[in-house]
Design a protein around this motif. Structure first.
Motif, mmCIF file in Angstrom:
data_model
loop_
_atom_site.group_PDB
_atom_site.id
_atom_site.type_symbol
_atom_site.label_atom_id
_atom_site.label_comp_id
_atom_site.label_asym_id
_atom_site.label_seq_id
_atom_site.Cartn_x
_atom_site.Cartn_y
_atom_site.Cartn_z
ATOM 1 N N GLU A 94 30.895 37.394 30.197
ATOM 2 C CA GLU A 94 32.091 36.857 30.858
ATOM 3 C C GLU A 94 32.141 37.386 32.289
ATOM 4 O O GLU A 94 32.138 38.605 32.495
ATOM 5 N N SER A 95 32.167 36.473 33.275
ATOM 6 C CA SER A 95 32.149 36.867 34.695
ATOM 7 C C SER A 95 33.434 36.453 35.391
ATOM 8 O O SER A 95 34.083 35.462 35.003
ATOM 9 N N HIS A 96 33.802 37.207 36.478
ATOM 10 C CA HIS A 96 35.097 37.035 37.142
ATOM 11 C C HIS A 96 34.966 37.222 38.656
ATOM 12 O O HIS A 96 33.951 37.728 39.156
ATOM 13 N N THR A 97 36.008 36.833 39.375
ATOM 14 C CA THR A 97 36.087 37.033 40.827
ATOM 15 C C THR A 97 37.395 37.746 41.148
ATOM 16 O O THR A 97 38.262 37.921 40.277
ATOM 17 N N ASP A 98 37.529 38.143 42.438
ATOM 18 C CA ASP A 98 38.852 38.604 42.869
ATOM 19 C C ASP A 98 39.692 37.387 43.242
ATOM 20 O O ASP A 98 39.254 36.247 43.102
ATOM 21 N N SER A 99 40.888 37.606 43.743
ATOM 22 C CA SER A 99 41.825 36.498 43.950
ATOM 23 C C SER A 99 41.656 35.786 45.285
ATOM 24 O O SER A 99 42.287 34.753 45.520
ATOM 25 N N ARG A 121 41.189 34.121 37.011
ATOM 26 C CA ARG A 121 42.234 33.976 35.991
ATOM 27 C C ARG A 121 42.476 35.245 35.172
ATOM 28 O O ARG A 121 43.475 35.349 34.470
ATOM 29 N N ARG A 122 41.551 36.191 35.199
ATOM 30 C CA ARG A 122 41.697 37.397 34.384
ATOM 31 C C ARG A 122 41.542 38.660 35.238
ATOM 32 O O ARG A 122 40.618 39.459 35.049
ATOM 33 N N LEU A 123 42.439 38.833 36.155
ATOM 34 C CA LEU A 123 42.413 40.013 37.021
ATOM 35 C C LEU A 123 42.745 41.256 36.210
ATOM 36 O O LEU A 123 43.548 41.220 35.280
ATOM 37 N N THR A 124 42.125 42.386 36.586
ATOM 38 C CA THR A 124 42.355 43.627 35.845
ATOM 39 C C THR A 124 43.507 44.442 36.428
ATOM 40 O O THR A 124 43.911 45.448 35.845
ATOM 41 N N GLY A 182 48.130 37.149 47.943
ATOM 42 C CA GLY A 182 49.241 37.636 48.739
ATOM 43 C C GLY A 182 49.544 39.113 48.561
ATOM 44 O O GLY A 182 50.309 39.699 49.336
ATOM 45 N N ALA A 183 48.966 39.723 47.518
ATOM 46 C CA ALA A 183 49.217 41.159 47.301
ATOM 47 C C ALA A 183 48.374 41.981 48.272
ATOM 48 O O ALA A 183 47.271 41.604 48.656
ATOM 49 N N LYS A 184 48.940 43.111 48.711
ATOM 50 C CA LYS A 184 48.224 44.016 49.609
ATOM 51 C C LYS A 184 47.393 44.976 48.766
ATOM 52 O O LYS A 184 47.916 45.867 48.107
ATOM 53 N N CYS A 185 46.083 44.755 48.764
ATOM 54 C CA CYS A 185 45.168 45.575 47.973
ATOM 55 C C CYS A 185 44.020 46.049 48.838
ATOM 56 O O CYS A 185 43.555 45.315 49.729
ATOM 57 N N GLU A 186 43.542 47.236 48.593
ATOM 58 C CA GLU A 186 42.370 47.742 49.281
ATOM 59 C C GLU A 186 41.120 47.124 48.673
ATOM 60 O O GLU A 186 41.135 46.603 47.563
ATOM 61 N N GLU A 187 40.008 47.260 49.420
ATOM 62 C CA GLU A 187 38.744 46.666 48.988
ATOM 63 C C GLU A 187 38.305 47.199 47.630
ATOM 64 O O GLU A 187 37.777 46.459 46.784
ATOM 65 N N LYS A 188 38.509 48.503 47.413
ATOM 66 C CA LYS A 188 38.073 49.086 46.138
ATOM 67 C C LYS A 188 38.820 48.462 44.957
ATOM 68 O O LYS A 188 38.284 48.378 43.845
ATOM 69 N N ASP A 189 40.066 48.007 45.163
ATOM 70 C CA ASP A 189 40.815 47.352 44.089
ATOM 71 C C ASP A 189 40.305 45.936 43.837
ATOM 72 O O ASP A 189 40.205 45.482 42.684
ATOM 73 N N HIS A 190 39.991 45.224 44.959
ATOM 74 C CA HIS A 190 39.392 43.893 44.783
ATOM 75 C C HIS A 190 38.040 43.996 44.072
ATOM 76 O O HIS A 190 37.681 43.133 43.271
ATOM 77 N N GLN A 191 37.295 45.065 44.370
ATOM 78 C CA GLN A 191 35.976 45.243 43.754
ATOM 79 C C GLN A 191 36.064 45.268 42.230
ATOM 80 O O GLN A 191 35.193 44.750 41.535
ATOM 81 N N LEU A 192 37.114 45.838 41.687
ATOM 82 C CA LEU A 192 37.265 45.942 40.232
ATOM 83 C C LEU A 192 37.370 44.577 39.559
ATOM 84 O O LEU A 192 37.101 44.441 38.362
ATOM 85 N N ASN A 193 37.744 43.563 40.318
ATOM 86 C CA ASN A 193 37.866 42.214 39.743
ATOM 87 C C ASN A 193 36.590 41.396 39.867
ATOM 88 O O ASN A 193 36.415 40.416 39.139
ATOM 89 N N ARG A 194 35.686 41.807 40.811
ATOM 90 C CA ARG A 194 34.411 41.071 40.964
ATOM 91 C C ARG A 194 33.396 41.671 39.974
ATOM 92 O O ARG A 194 32.614 42.556 40.337
#
Length: 638
Positions: A561-566, A607-610, A616-628
């Protein structure tokens, strides 16, 4: 790659189609067996054995079919296989012993009778010595028929009950409530008339229930049978003409079979049939399933005894062919009569010439491959008694029906009795993997009663199938177990079931046990922003998975199962996640993993963010990385 995945899904579907096709074949075989159609049932059981589906059960049933078909050699052959089975019911020791007796292997027959006795079976004192008919012994091993109340019997003679379209037709000499009574000189009772009442009636049936029309005369009329369309009736009646009773040379008024037609709810247009003769009786009409043959009894000369059963073809124009005697398997030197044909083509009749319990007894017939009669079976207690038992009929359901008897305890002379058969009730089902729906062979099935006491234990066959005989009017719990799966259970009841129901289905789904240590080794891999190539750190993790699947757990099956960030459009992220799933899949395949061990590789986009890093949310790169990411789900662990 998707094509290979589709092939896997197709294989799974074909497996399931095969399993359920065989399941349907077994149900068909059981229905045929319960309706005395043993030749057709045997063919179905043989196919089940050839297809290796629930082979033990099919082998036992096939042995029973051969026993009923009076083929002791083949019966012994399959009973021998049956008694070698684990946890085989002990009655099969007895059946095997009787089949061995049928081929005159008395030494081994005695051994298996002793084994049956040692296992708790009850043996009659003469079972070792009498050369009894082994088919009747098998048939009467367990009571199949049970009596029900009939509330419309009279103090006179009542018999010949025949049910159709919610009505019950019968013959009775209850001619009460009328001003003029005619008595039959032989027994000083009124002459028989045909009556009709609603099925299940509890009220008194008097002269107002006489059949409307021209069937009833001032002499004996009945019993009757009616075509399936309800428009034609065949019935017995004294031989009468315009002058009254017509008598033979001995001064006896013989019986004839007449035909009536239903017109405007009235039975009329009475026809004298070509098979009748003034010097001999022709009576007790019965029709086969498609109304193309008429069965009857007659004391015509040239028969085997007092009266025999005959059959004649009914032609399309209503004329009759030349009657044929049913032969000496059915007919004896004494009297046979009251034939009845059920929907499976089985002939039932009454006789005082075949071995029985009393005077007239009721028998069923066994037919061979070419529909020839090979044997008769006494229906046993409580259908038969030490008195006269006759005029047996069976409703289309094969379960209920009627017969008549003058046994002690009745209301009058001959009384009508209703019966119901109680076929063996079974719980059966298929144990399947909850993830991939494949059947699980060698699953342990344990059956408990309502007190949590274990009452049965077995192992599923190679198709995950089980079947256990159970009692009616009980509550049960059934548990499926397999060392690599989590137990599943079902509770069910056999209370308040229709008698016709012979099977309760309880399928079980087992979820694979997920080993935390193994799962810890299947680490999530990550991707760069807007990329789907496998990074060096991801390759190291994938190599661990390859090693685990190839060396430690060669039967492990996974799902990707694979995912992306938002960030980005939804549709774009869907495609990107699919690309990441494909890259992961292709990497594992390139390292030698068999495609069949990866059930799916799917992309879910954003669709399945962790975490809470939504649009629109303010997130750092390391947080986006967790979704990719790509994750690995264990489908099957061995």
């Amino acid at each position: 790659m998707k094509f290979k995945n589709h092939i896997l899904v197709g294989v799974l579907l074909m497996v399931n189609v095969f399993v359920f096709a065989q399941y349907g074949k077994q149900k068909k075989a059981d229905i045929l067996f319960n309706k005395f159609s043993f030749v057709k049932a045997a063919n179905e059981y043989r196919e089940l054995i050839e297809n290796n589906y629930n082979k033990d059960y099919a082998t036992r049933r096939l042995a029973d079919c051969y026993a009923y078909l009076r083929d002791p050699r083949n019966a012994a052959r399959y009973y021998k296989k049956a008694v070698e089975q684990v946890n085989v019911p002990i009655e099969y020791y007895y059946s095997y012993a009787q089949a061995l007796r049928g081929i005159k292997d008395y030494k081994n027959s005695r051994i298996w009778l002793e084994r049956f006795k040692d296992s708790g079976g009850v043996i009659n004192a003469n079972d070792f010595e009498k050369d009894v008919n082994f088919i009747t012994s098998v048939f009467n091993a367990k009571q199949q028929y049970f009596l029900d109340k009939v509330r419309f019997n009279s103090k006179f003679s009542d018999f010949g009950a025949f049910e159709q379209n919610g009505k019950i037709y019968f013959a009775s000499s209850r001619d009460e409530g009328v001003s003029v009574k005619r008595l039959y000189g032989w027994n000083e009772q009124p002459f028989l008339d045909v009556y009709v009442a609603d099925v299940g009636t509890k009220r008194n049936v008097d002269h107002t229930a006489k059949l409307k029309g021209d069937v009833n005369s001032i002499y004996h009329d009945g019993p009757v049978t009616i075509t399936k369309d309800g428009n034609t009736m065949y019935f017995s009646r004294n031989n009468i003409d315009e002058h009254g009773l017509s008598k033979d040379k001995k001064g006896i008024s013989n019986m004839k079979i007449y035909r009536a037609t239903l017109r405007d709810s009235i039975w009329t247009d009475i026809e004298d049939l070509s098979i009748n003769h003034s010097e001999y009786s022709t009576q007790h009409p019965a029709l086969n399933k498609d109304d193309s043959k008429l069965y009857f009894s007659s004391d015509w000369p040239g028969g085997f005894g007092g009266s025999d059963i005959y059959v004649v073809d009914i032609k399309a124009d209503g004329t009759l062919g030349v009657p044929t005697n049913l032969g000496n398997v059915v007919n004896t030197k004494k009297s046979e009569g009251f034939p009845f044909i059920n929907n499976e083509g089985t002939l039932f009749f009454s006789s005082d010439g075949h071995p029985g319990l009393g005077l007239l007894d009721i028998f069923g017939t066994i037919q061979g491959e070419n529909d020839e009669f090979v044997d008769v079976i006494n229906l046993g207690i409580p259908i038969n008694s030490n008195k006269d038992d006759f005029s047996f009929s069976m409703n289309p359901n094969g379960i209920t029906g009627y017969f008549a008897s003058n046994r002690t305890g009745g209301r009058g002379d001959d009384d009508i009795y209703a019966y119901h058969r109680v076929p063996t009730l079974q719980v059966e089902g298929i144990v399947s993997d909850a993830i991939n729906t494949k059947p699980i062979a060698n699953s342990i099935i344990t059956l408990f009663n309502d007190k949590e006491e274990q009452i049965a234990y077995m192992v599923t066959d190679e198709n995950g199938f089980y079947q256990i005989n159970i009692d009616r009017n009980q509550d049960y719990k059934i548990v499926g177990s397999q060392i690599k799966y989590i137990d599943d259970y079902r509770t069910f009841t056999s209370k308040y079931l229709q008698t016709e129901l012979t099977t309760i289905t309880a399928n079980l789904l087992l979820n694979p046990v997920q080993d935390v240590i193994k799962l810890a080794e299947l680490n999530t891999i990550y991707f760069d922003y807007d990329k789907h190539n496998i990074r060096k750190d991801a390759a190291l993790e994938l190599d661990k998975i390859v090693s685990l699947m190839q060396n430690d757990y060669p039967d492990m099956v996974i799902r990707i199962e694979s995912h992306t960030d938002s960030r980005g459009e939804l549709s774009y992220n869907d495609k990107l996640s699919i690309d990441r799933a494909n890259s992961t899949y292709e990497y594992l395949i390139s390292k030698g993993i068999n495609p069949s061990r990866i059930t799916e590789h799917e992309g879910f986009g954003e669709r399945r963010l962790t975490n809470g890093c939504e649009d629109g949310a303010k997130c750092e790169e390391k947080d986006h990385q967790l979704n990719r990411r790509t994750q690995f789900i264990v489908v099957k662990m061995e």
